[in-house]
Design a protein around this motif. Structure first.
Motif, mmCIF file in Angstrom:
data_model
loop_
_atom_site.group_PDB
_atom_site.id
_atom_site.type_symbol
_atom_site.label_atom_id
_atom_site.label_comp_id
_atom_site.label_asym_id
_atom_site.label_seq_id
_atom_site.Cartn_x
_atom_site.Cartn_y
_atom_site.Cartn_z
ATOM 1 N N GLU A 122 0.879 -1.187 -0.303
ATOM 2 C CA GLU A 122 -0.246 0.159 -0.017
ATOM 3 C C GLU A 122 0.647 1.106 -0.012
ATOM 4 O OE1 GLU A 122 -4.048 1.689 2.435
ATOM 5 O OE2 GLU A 122 -2.349 0.817 3.579
ATOM 6 N N LYS A 123 2.289 0.876 0.664
ATOM 7 C CA LYS A 123 2.567 2.589 0.558
ATOM 8 C C LYS A 123 3.948 1.558 1.114
ATOM 9 C CE LYS A 123 3.047 6.859 2.451
ATOM 10 N NZ LYS A 123 3.073 7.658 1.470
ATOM 11 N N LEU A 124 5.265 2.957 0.486
ATOM 12 C CA LEU A 124 6.596 2.729 0.768
ATOM 13 C C LEU A 124 6.858 3.813 1.365
ATOM 14 C CD1 LEU A 124 7.713 1.632 -2.901
ATOM 15 C CD2 LEU A 124 7.391 0.311 -0.224
ATOM 16 N N GLY A 125 7.854 3.851 2.457
ATOM 17 C CA GLY A 125 8.730 5.150 2.972
ATOM 18 C C GLY A 125 9.572 4.995 2.550
ATOM 19 N N GLU A 126 10.054 6.428 2.448
ATOM 20 C CA GLU A 126 11.465 7.009 1.009
ATOM 21 C C GLU A 126 12.145 6.340 3.257
ATOM 22 O OE1 GLU A 126 12.714 8.098 -1.242
ATOM 23 O OE2 GLU A 126 10.583 7.002 -1.448
ATOM 24 N N PRO A 127 13.628 6.441 2.250
ATOM 25 C CA PRO A 127 15.090 5.869 3.785
ATOM 26 C C PRO A 127 15.186 6.768 4.742
ATOM 27 C CG PRO A 127 15.815 6.096 1.605
ATOM 28 C CD PRO A 127 13.969 6.142 1.660
ATOM 29 N N THR A 128 14.415 8.621 4.373
ATOM 30 C CA THR A 128 14.835 9.850 4.828
ATOM 31 C C THR A 128 13.665 9.583 5.778
ATOM 32 O OG1 THR A 128 13.745 10.955 3.802
ATOM 33 C CG2 THR A 128 16.476 10.929 3.619
ATOM 34 N N LEU A 129 12.276 8.628 6.484
ATOM 35 C CA LEU A 129 11.441 9.461 6.946
ATOM 36 C C LEU A 129 12.007 9.260 8.413
ATOM 37 C CD1 LEU A 129 8.236 8.638 4.263
ATOM 38 C CD2 LEU A 129 9.694 10.871 5.491
ATOM 39 N N THR A 130 10.877 9.405 9.512
ATOM 40 C CA THR A 130 10.888 8.756 11.001
ATOM 41 C C THR A 130 9.641 8.103 10.835
ATOM 42 O OG1 THR A 130 9.347 10.685 12.108
ATOM 43 C CG2 THR A 130 11.482 10.966 11.205
ATOM 44 N N TYR A 131 10.162 7.602 12.328
ATOM 45 C CA TYR A 131 9.111 6.909 12.995
ATOM 46 C C TYR A 131 7.390 7.260 13.031
ATOM 47 C CZ TYR A 131 6.798 3.491 16.099
ATOM 48 O OH TYR A 131 5.721 1.842 16.865
ATOM 49 N N GLU A 132 7.402 7.987 13.215
ATOM 50 C CA GLU A 132 5.983 9.207 13.242
ATOM 51 C C GLU A 132 5.941 9.413 12.125
ATOM 52 O OE1 GLU A 132 9.449 10.060 14.786
ATOM 53 O OE2 GLU A 132 8.854 9.312 17.183
ATOM 54 N N ASP A 133 6.760 9.470 11.203
ATOM 55 C CA ASP A 133 6.076 9.676 9.782
ATOM 56 C C ASP A 133 5.761 8.085 9.200
ATOM 57 O OD1 ASP A 133 6.656 11.614 8.913
ATOM 58 O OD2 ASP A 133 8.645 10.856 8.393
ATOM 59 N N PHE A 134 6.098 7.095 9.885
ATOM 60 C CA PHE A 134 5.490 5.200 9.560
ATOM 61 C C PHE A 134 4.058 5.646 10.458
ATOM 62 C CE2 PHE A 134 5.186 1.394 11.308
ATOM 63 C CZ PHE A 134 4.966 0.267 10.509
ATOM 64 N N ILE A 135 4.345 5.426 11.801
ATOM 65 C CA ILE A 135 3.234 5.626 12.892
ATOM 66 C C ILE A 135 1.384 6.788 12.005
ATOM 67 C CG2 ILE A 135 1.845 5.962 14.810
ATOM 68 C CD1 ILE A 135 3.327 3.866 14.381
ATOM 69 N N SER A 136 1.633 7.903 11.310
ATOM 70 C CA SER A 136 1.233 8.735 10.754
ATOM 71 C C SER A 136 0.573 8.379 9.936
ATOM 72 C CB SER A 136 1.695 9.897 10.559
ATOM 73 O OG SER A 136 2.393 10.090 9.687
ATOM 74 N N ASN A 137 1.593 6.958 8.729
ATOM 75 C CA ASN A 137 0.691 6.588 7.491
ATOM 76 C C ASN A 137 -0.051 5.295 7.762
ATOM 77 O OD1 ASN A 137 1.816 7.705 5.228
ATOM 78 N ND2 ASN A 137 3.189 7.247 6.558
ATOM 79 N N LEU A 138 -0.591 5.067 9.068
ATOM 80 C CA LEU A 138 -1.340 3.770 9.315
ATOM 81 C C LEU A 138 -2.651 3.926 9.946
ATOM 82 C CD1 LEU A 138 1.592 1.584 11.988
ATOM 83 C CD2 LEU A 138 0.261 1.197 9.720
ATOM 84 N N PRO A 139 -3.708 3.084 9.399
ATOM 85 C CA PRO A 139 -4.988 4.219 9.671
ATOM 86 C C PRO A 139 -5.448 3.398 11.360
ATOM 87 C CG PRO A 139 -5.541 1.564 7.879
ATOM 88 C CD PRO A 139 -3.218 2.281 8.269
ATOM 89 N N THR A 140 -6.271 5.012 11.461
ATOM 90 C CA THR A 140 -6.618 4.024 13.143
ATOM 91 C C THR A 140 -7.836 3.236 13.008
ATOM 92 O OG1 THR A 140 -8.193 5.753 12.472
ATOM 93 C CG2 THR A 140 -6.449 6.103 13.736
ATOM 94 N N ASN A 141 -8.366 2.986 12.121
ATOM 95 C CA ASN A 141 -9.623 1.946 12.003
ATOM 96 C C ASN A 141 -9.517 -0.024 11.231
ATOM 97 O OD1 ASN A 141 -10.603 3.533 14.662
ATOM 98 N ND2 ASN A 141 -12.222 3.861 13.056
ATOM 99 N N GLU A 142 -8.331 0.379 10.681
ATOM 100 C CA GLU A 142 -8.640 -0.719 9.756
ATOM 101 C C GLU A 142 -7.075 -1.605 10.201
ATOM 102 O OE1 GLU A 142 -8.576 0.154 5.690
ATOM 103 O OE2 GLU A 142 -10.133 1.814 6.125
ATOM 104 N N CYS A 143 -7.063 -3.481 9.360
ATOM 105 C CA CYS A 143 -5.765 -4.280 10.051
ATOM 106 C C CYS A 143 -5.035 -4.055 8.616
ATOM 107 C CB CYS A 143 -6.187 -5.197 9.436
ATOM 108 S SG CYS A 143 -6.906 -5.844 10.834
ATOM 109 N N ARG A 144 -3.266 -3.872 9.118
ATOM 110 C CA ARG A 144 -2.316 -3.613 8.363
ATOM 111 C C ARG A 144 -1.412 -4.879 8.571
ATOM 112 N NH1 ARG A 144 -6.013 -1.095 5.764
ATOM 113 N NH2 ARG A 144 -5.755 0.595 4.170
ATOM 114 N N TYR A 145 -0.631 -4.992 7.942
ATOM 115 C CA TYR A 145 1.022 -5.893 7.813
ATOM 116 C C TYR A 145 2.469 -4.349 7.672
ATOM 117 C CZ TYR A 145 -2.199 -9.796 8.339
ATOM 118 O OH TYR A 145 -2.478 -10.892 8.661
ATOM 119 N N ALA A 146 3.426 -4.241 8.561
ATOM 120 C CA ALA A 146 4.257 -3.674 7.972
ATOM 121 C C ALA A 146 5.541 -4.112 8.437
ATOM 122 C CB ALA A 146 3.851 -1.951 8.855
#
Length: 83
Positions: free
Chosen positions: A37-61
């Protein structure tokens, strides 16, 4: 449930080349398949990662965590996350 070939390919890129900070996978119900669904650039942070996860849906990461040990050595660990 099938897994799209791109899932493994992107994981191998993260693992070997460090081309991504994170990968978020989504289950496509209509296709009955796990897909990237989403790829994060190497410069992104953990906070950026968390902000890309939906609050009410399941994901694997996958998240590539960089850290420095007590001996001042740069290390990295790859985590699998069920969200």
């Amino acid at each position: 449930m099938a897994v799209h070939d791109d899932c493994k390919l992107k994981f191998l890129e993260l693992k070997a080349k460090r081309t991504h900070r994170f990968i978020i996978y989504k289950i496509e119900e209509k296709l009955k398949q796990v897909m990237v669904e989403k790829l994060g650039e190497p410069t992104l942070t953990y906070e950026d990662f968390i902000s890309n996860l939906p609050t009410n849906e399941c994901r694997y990461a996958i998240y590539d965590f960089d850290f420095v040990t007590e001996d001042n050595c740069q290390k990295s660990k790859i985590f699998f996350i069920a969200w």
